[in-house]
Design an enzyme around this catalytic site. Sequence first.
Site, short mmCIF file in Angstrom:
data_model
loop_
_atom_site.label_atom_id
_atom_site.label_comp_id
_atom_site.label_asym_id
_atom_site.label_seq_id
_atom_site.Cartn_x
_atom_site.Cartn_y
_atom_site.Cartn_z
N HIS A 122 7.14 -65.54 -53.62
CA HIS A 122 6.01 -66.16 -52.93
C HIS A 122 6.46 -67.56 -52.51
CE1 HIS A 122 2.08 -68.22 -52.73
NE2 HIS A 122 1.54 -67.02 -52.58
N ASP A 199 7.51 -66.95 -62.51
CA ASP A 199 6.25 -67.02 -61.79
C ASP A 199 5.44 -65.80 -62.25
OD1 ASP A 199 4.16 -66.75 -60.07
OD2 ASP A 199 5.34 -66.94 -58.23
N GLN A 202 1.28 -62.93 -60.76
CA GLN A 202 0.83 -61.53 -60.63
C GLN A 202 0.97 -60.76 -61.94
OE1 GLN A 202 -0.80 -60.30 -58.17
NE2 GLN A 202 -0.44 -61.86 -56.62
N LYS A 225 -6.73 -65.22 -60.61
CA LYS A 225 -6.28 -63.82 -60.43
C LYS A 225 -6.52 -63.01 -61.69
CE LYS A 225 -2.45 -65.19 -57.39
NZ LYS A 225 -2.88 -64.93 -56.01
N CYS A 365 2.11 -64.86 -47.95
CA CYS A 365 2.90 -66.04 -48.41
C CYS A 365 4.28 -65.62 -48.89
CB CYS A 365 2.17 -66.82 -49.49
SG CYS A 365 0.60 -67.46 -48.96
N1 C6P Z 1 -0.61 -64.91 -54.19
C1 C6P Z 1 -1.67 -63.26 -52.78
O1 C6P Z 1 -2.59 -62.81 -52.10
P1 C6P Z 1 -1.95 -69.74 -56.31
O2 C6P Z 1 -2.28 -69.69 -54.85
O3 C6P Z 1 -1.31 -71.05 -56.69
O4 C6P Z 1 -3.08 -69.35 -57.18
O5 C6P Z 1 -0.85 -68.61 -56.56
C2 C6P Z 1 0.36 -68.69 -55.88
C3 C6P Z 1 1.18 -67.47 -56.12
C4 C6P Z 1 2.40 -67.61 -56.74
N2 C6P Z 1 3.17 -66.54 -57.00
C5 C6P Z 1 2.79 -65.31 -56.69
C6 C6P Z 1 3.68 -64.15 -57.03
C7 C6P Z 1 1.58 -65.10 -56.05
O6 C6P Z 1 1.21 -63.86 -55.73
C8 C6P Z 1 0.75 -66.20 -55.74
C9 C6P Z 1 -0.54 -66.04 -55.00
C10 C6P Z 1 -1.83 -64.59 -53.48
O7 C6P Z 1 -0.62 -62.63 -52.95
C11 C6P Z 1 -2.30 -65.63 -52.54
S1 C6P Z 1 -1.11 -66.00 -51.29
#
Ligand code: C6P
Length: 407
Positions: A122, A199, A202, A225, A365
């Site tokens: 991401h 990270d 997910q 999430k 993203c």
């Molecule tokens: N992915 C998706 O629809 P944030 O935005 O900081 O809560 O999470 C960022 C992020 C970081 N790593 C991974 C693997 C992610 O999937 C995400 C967020 C969302 O896939 C929003 S783009």
Amino acid sequence: MFDVHQIRQDFPILHQTVNGKPLVFLDSAASSQKPLAVIETIDTYYRQYNANVHRGIYQISEKASAAYEQARKKIGRFINARSWREVIYTRNATESINLVAYSWGLSRLKPGDVILSTEMEHHANIVPWQQVAARTGAQVRYIPVDEQGYLDMAAFEAMLTPQVRLVAVTHMSNVLGTINPVEEIISKAHQAGAKVLLDAAQSAPHMPIDVQALDCDFLAFSGHKMLGPTGIGILWARREILEAMPPFMTGGDMISQVTFSGSTWNELPWKFEAGTPAIAQAIGLGAAVDYLVRLGMDNVRQHEIELTAYALDRLNQVEGLRIYGPQNPQHRGGAVAFTLGSIHPHDVAAVLDGEGIAVRAGHHCAMPLHDKLGLVATTRASFYIYNLPEEIDRLAEGLDKARELLG
Ligand code: C6P
């Protein structure tokens, strides 16, 4: 017992119609829905003990401080942290990774150092490293992804030179769904003298996480999430690493002493929490963690494997549909990205919306990964604890309709 019909009773938002059809919510990888237990916990905070934390010498502020810190302890237990002092509240996974990049990275990296990331990251786990590399003279290199959506582990080993200081890798891809072999990555990286940032944006919502067993150095995830509110995320890191890191942001709450000539820092975890924090959100995330613990993270994962297996089977029967990422449900999570012939992914999502089905379309993203796949976008369905196989049937029917209309 994992009773999805029972679970759905806890999510009021699911009981509505969209475009005259019962809502099918298949976008939990972007942000999950919230159970009543979380909604009511936040409501109670604002109705009964809203006050700033760590400041007031009065009852409701003490109650707010206690609830805020108690949530931290729950979250620490949820990931099996050695100590609650290793659990830092941030706004989200993105901020958690930026904290590591700007505090640890800027102070530790030098010209010639290498940060290993992967092609499936991401943007949150790419851009901060590019920025820090530009400022320090370090380089970012990307472990390739193979045709099936797995990391190329032979390439990883070849890339793991003595210059590598950090491996920043996703535990579970938000596009391919791939669950990476992080135990192996961590042990090899450590043998090579590199630290590892996972990270877990997910993975933390969907499977048990044990930072001690994993033996990683940093772990980042978001509350929203995993049934919690937006505006709250977590950085976990080993205590000795955090102790040695300079603060990321400075101001109130993170200090010990301030004089006109300088300042000293508060103890962990508050050294990394400048300013009034997201109090209701932290307490709400504590309630979300309680909810997940009651369900059992092994059961959460098992449900996801079953739904993903069903989805792969059902969607593979849709004419012209191509799924990206591993076909083995044991190797992946429930974020399933696909294309439908040459129909634009946004058009597919729009037809599905007409059927009351919420999915995401775009690059999610992960533009470099889409570049690698030769795509500008995909449509993505993602599942969570409240999803049923019948909803995947609705998705498949919606896709057939999209193909008839636009194919
Ligand atoms: N992915 C998706 O629809 P944030 O935005 O900081 O809560 O999470 C960022 C992020 C970081 N790593 C991974 C693997 C992610 O999937 C995400 C967020 C969302 O896939 C929003 S783009």
